[in-house]
Every structure is written in C-alpha cells, then in structure tokens.
Motif scaffolding. Structure first.
Motif, mmCIF file in Angstrom:
data_model
loop_
_atom_site.group_PDB
_atom_site.id
_atom_site.type_symbol
_atom_site.label_atom_id
_atom_site.label_comp_id
_atom_site.label_asym_id
_atom_site.label_seq_id
_atom_site.Cartn_x
_atom_site.Cartn_y
_atom_site.Cartn_z
ATOM 1 N N VAL A 29 0.770 -1.131 0.111
ATOM 2 C CA VAL A 29 0.015 -0.012 -0.150
ATOM 3 C C VAL A 29 0.753 1.164 -0.078
ATOM 4 C CG1 VAL A 29 -1.851 1.286 1.207
ATOM 5 C CG2 VAL A 29 -1.945 -1.117 1.123
ATOM 6 N N VAL A 40 -8.673 1.882 1.173
ATOM 7 C CA VAL A 40 -8.383 0.685 1.351
ATOM 8 C C VAL A 40 -9.302 -0.508 2.099
ATOM 9 C CG1 VAL A 40 -6.541 -0.836 2.504
ATOM 10 C CG2 VAL A 40 -6.072 1.511 1.802
ATOM 11 N N ILE A 82 -8.193 -2.014 -3.064
ATOM 12 C CA ILE A 82 -8.360 -0.544 -2.605
ATOM 13 C C ILE A 82 -9.336 -0.328 -3.843
ATOM 14 C CG2 ILE A 82 -6.154 -0.329 -1.649
ATOM 15 C CD1 ILE A 82 -5.151 0.864 -4.476
#
Length: 214
Positions: free
Chosen positions: A172, A184, A211
C-alpha cells in the motif's frame, strides 16, 4: 510437477518466460486464483485488466461472468495457450490478449477492476512501478486487487536473498496513493496450503491488498 530449466537466461525476461512455459503443456492449474474469485464474484461486470495473465485462467473466469477483459503477459507462449483456453470456453470475443513487458509498456485505458495476481519474477521486474501504473489505470469507483507472496515457503527458505517479498502494508505504501482519493478495503496477510515439490502439504503466507478509487 513443473521442472525448471537452469540453462534459461534470467536476464532476458521474454526468453526466460517463453522457455518456462514451453517446458510443459500446462504450467499452472487452469483454475482462477482463489482470492480473485472471492473478491470479484459479487461485482457488477465491467472492464477488467489482468496483469501477468499467464495461461489465462483468471481472464477466462472473468469473461465467463460477463466482464470485458484486457489480459497481458510477457510470454507469447502463455498468451497463445490462454487464447486457446478462451476459445474452448466460448469467451474469446470478450478478451483482448496483449503482450507487454510491463516495466516498459502498459495497456491503455481505464478499468473497473485491475487484478495483479502473484506478479513476481526471477527476472528483472520493477514491481512497485508497475503497480503504481496499475493504480492509475483504475476508473473512478473501480478496484485494484493485488495478491502476492509475503514470504518464502518453509521448504525453500529465502532462496533469493536479493528479492524482497513485501508485506501488504508495504505494498500500500509503495503505491503512493493520493490522500483522500482511495479507500483501502483489505490489507492483510493470510496462510495458504501448498504442496512441496515432494508432494507434502505445507503452508505459505500470501498478502492481499484491495483498494477502491473514490
């Protein structure tokens, strides 16, 4: 069981992967990835991008559920095999097979779902850069699903010390997402059962990142 030809040159990505696929009539199982099935089964079909599609099981599964799919791989051998799979499944008209070395070229367009399933390679692969390009290809309201290895299997402890297998949190962070533009949904590790080369069941840790672009 898949064998490895040690004479293949890992510095030439195209030659390497064409050689690996040419070693066997089928390299992968022919089944779609479990996490893709779990996360995409309930989605409304739209446009999907499958990065590193291999022999096409994920793309064929998505097309069979109504998605229009762009599927890309570096190996022409794999893509030819994937196209045959799609034709046999009756979904050839829903899939655009494209050959890309993703660190150099990337499919055009925006997609409602971008899927990267185990995009790892012993050859040079700018994975973080590719995944950032994948995020930029997600349409508003669309999803980016990244599945990868988080560690080496127990029977093969760190065979490539120069290769880092990132945690989901690191994945991420490496995307460099614009603050407030993304949500997310999943950032987690999970264990997966896998057979060792000797056929013994063992556990491997993988990571899932999902996401949504707001």
């Amino acid at each position: 069981m898949t064998t490895v030809d040690d004479t293949l040159d890992p510095t030439d990505s195209t030659e390497y992967w064409d050689g690996r696929y040419a070693e066997n009539d089928r390299f992968w199982s022919g089944n779609p990835n479990v996490v893709l099935v779990r996360e995409a089964a309930g989605l409304t079909p739209g446009r999907a991008l499958d990065l590193g599609c291999g022999e096409g099981a994920d793309a064929v599964w998505l097309a069979g559920r109504g998605w229009t799919v762009t599927a890309t791989d570096i190996s022409r051998v794999a893509l030819d095999r994937a196209a045959q799979h799609a034709a046999e499944a009756g979904v050839a008209d829903r899939i655009d097979w494209q050959r890309h070395e993703l660190g150099k070229t990337f499919p055009e367009g925006e997609f409602d779902l971008v899927s990267s399933q185990f995009l790892h390679s012993p050859t040079e692969l700018p994975r973080e850069e590719i995944l950032r390009r994948a995020a930029s290809a997600v349409a508003p309201g669309g999803l980016l699903l990244i599945e990868g290895h988080s560690g080496w299997p127990s029977w093969q402890p760190n065979p490539h010390p120069e290769v880092h297998l990132p945690s989901p949190q690191e994945v991420v962070e490496s995307l460099r997402l614009e603050e407030g533009a993304w949500e997310v949904l999943i950032c987690a590790e999970h264990d997966r059962k896998q057979l060792t080369p000797e056929g013994v069941e063992a556990t491997r840790t993988d990571s899932t990142v999902l996401i949504r672009r707001r």
